[in-house]
Scaffold this motif. Structure first.
Motif, short mmCIF file in Angstrom:
data_model
loop_
_atom_site.label_atom_id
_atom_site.label_comp_id
_atom_site.label_asym_id
_atom_site.label_seq_id
_atom_site.Cartn_x
_atom_site.Cartn_y
_atom_site.Cartn_z
N UNK A 15 0.87 -1.18 0.00
CA UNK A 15 0.00 0.00 0.00
C UNK A 15 0.90 1.22 0.00
N UNK A 16 0.61 2.20 -0.84
CA UNK A 16 1.41 3.43 -0.83
C UNK A 16 0.48 4.62 -0.67
N UNK A 17 0.91 5.57 0.12
CA UNK A 17 0.08 6.75 0.39
C UNK A 17 0.93 7.91 0.91
N UNK A 18 0.35 9.08 0.84
CA UNK A 18 0.89 10.27 1.51
C UNK A 18 -0.01 10.71 2.65
N UNK A 19 -1.13 10.03 2.83
CA UNK A 19 -2.08 10.38 3.89
C UNK A 19 -1.50 9.94 5.23
N UNK A 20 -1.16 10.90 6.09
CA UNK A 20 -0.52 10.54 7.36
C UNK A 20 -1.42 9.72 8.29
N UNK A 21 -2.73 9.74 8.08
CA UNK A 21 -3.64 8.96 8.94
C UNK A 21 -3.34 7.46 8.86
N UNK A 22 -2.83 7.01 7.72
CA UNK A 22 -2.52 5.57 7.58
C UNK A 22 -1.38 5.13 8.47
N UNK A 23 -0.52 6.06 8.86
CA UNK A 23 0.60 5.67 9.74
C UNK A 23 0.06 5.12 11.07
N UNK A 24 -1.07 5.64 11.54
CA UNK A 24 -1.66 5.14 12.78
C UNK A 24 -2.23 3.74 12.62
N UNK A 25 -2.56 3.36 11.40
CA UNK A 25 -3.18 2.06 11.14
C UNK A 25 -2.18 1.05 10.59
N UNK A 26 -0.93 1.39 10.57
CA UNK A 26 0.08 0.56 9.90
C UNK A 26 0.05 -0.89 10.41
#
Length: 156
Positions: A97-108
């Motif tokens: 999964x690739x993203x720039x949305x920082x919210x995904x860092x919490x769900x890693x």
């Protein structure tokens, strides 16, 4: 290979070698943050295209998972889980999964597969040479993470 008719014949002939899928995660907002979301999406799309070129033959780039910025995280994780179920059922062992949305860092830790998060860079102000150098630098950082993912026997 990309999710386009020109590549799908190649994919179908060599799908036993393609054990990895790449899914861009793109947030959408039509509010005040709209331009920022568009810029993040453009940046991630460029990285996805570069990754597809670098890992062609082993990786299939799927269409992005596009979601409203305010969609509940639990719902997004369930949606991502449904994708993983489909991928597993079709013999894929790794999802990136690739993203720039920082919210995904919490769900890693809750997201199955490898999450590659990139801080958004303002590529719209870069000339083509600087964009390509930026992509090359990103690929140098990505390669060890992807290799580590591939060393896992059961990635997802």
């Amino acid at each position: 290979m990309r999710w386009q008719t020109a590549d799908i014949d190649t994919y179908q002939q060599s799908q036993s070698y393609v054990d990895t899928v790449l899914v861009p995660l793109l947030s959408v907002s039509l509010g005040e943050e709209m331009k920022n979301h568009v810029a993040m999406g453009e940046y991630i799309s460029l990285i996805a295209m570069e990754m597809e070129k670098q890992f062609r033959g082993r990786l299939l780039q799927l269409p992005p998972l596009v979601y409203p910025q305010n969609e509940p995280r639990e719902q997004l994780l369930r949606h991502a889980g449904a994708w993983v179920d489909e991928l597993k059922a079709n013999g894929k062992n790794h999802v990136i999964w690739i993203t720039s949305d920082p919210a995904w860092k919490n769900d890693e830790n809750d997201l199955p597969g490898l999450l590659l998060w990139f801080p958004h860079l303002p590529i719209e102000h870069m000339d083509k040479k600087l964009q390509q150098k930026t992509m090359n630098d990103q690929m140098k950082e990505i390669l060890p993470q992807v290799m580590k993912e591939w060393q896992k026997e059961n990635g997802i």
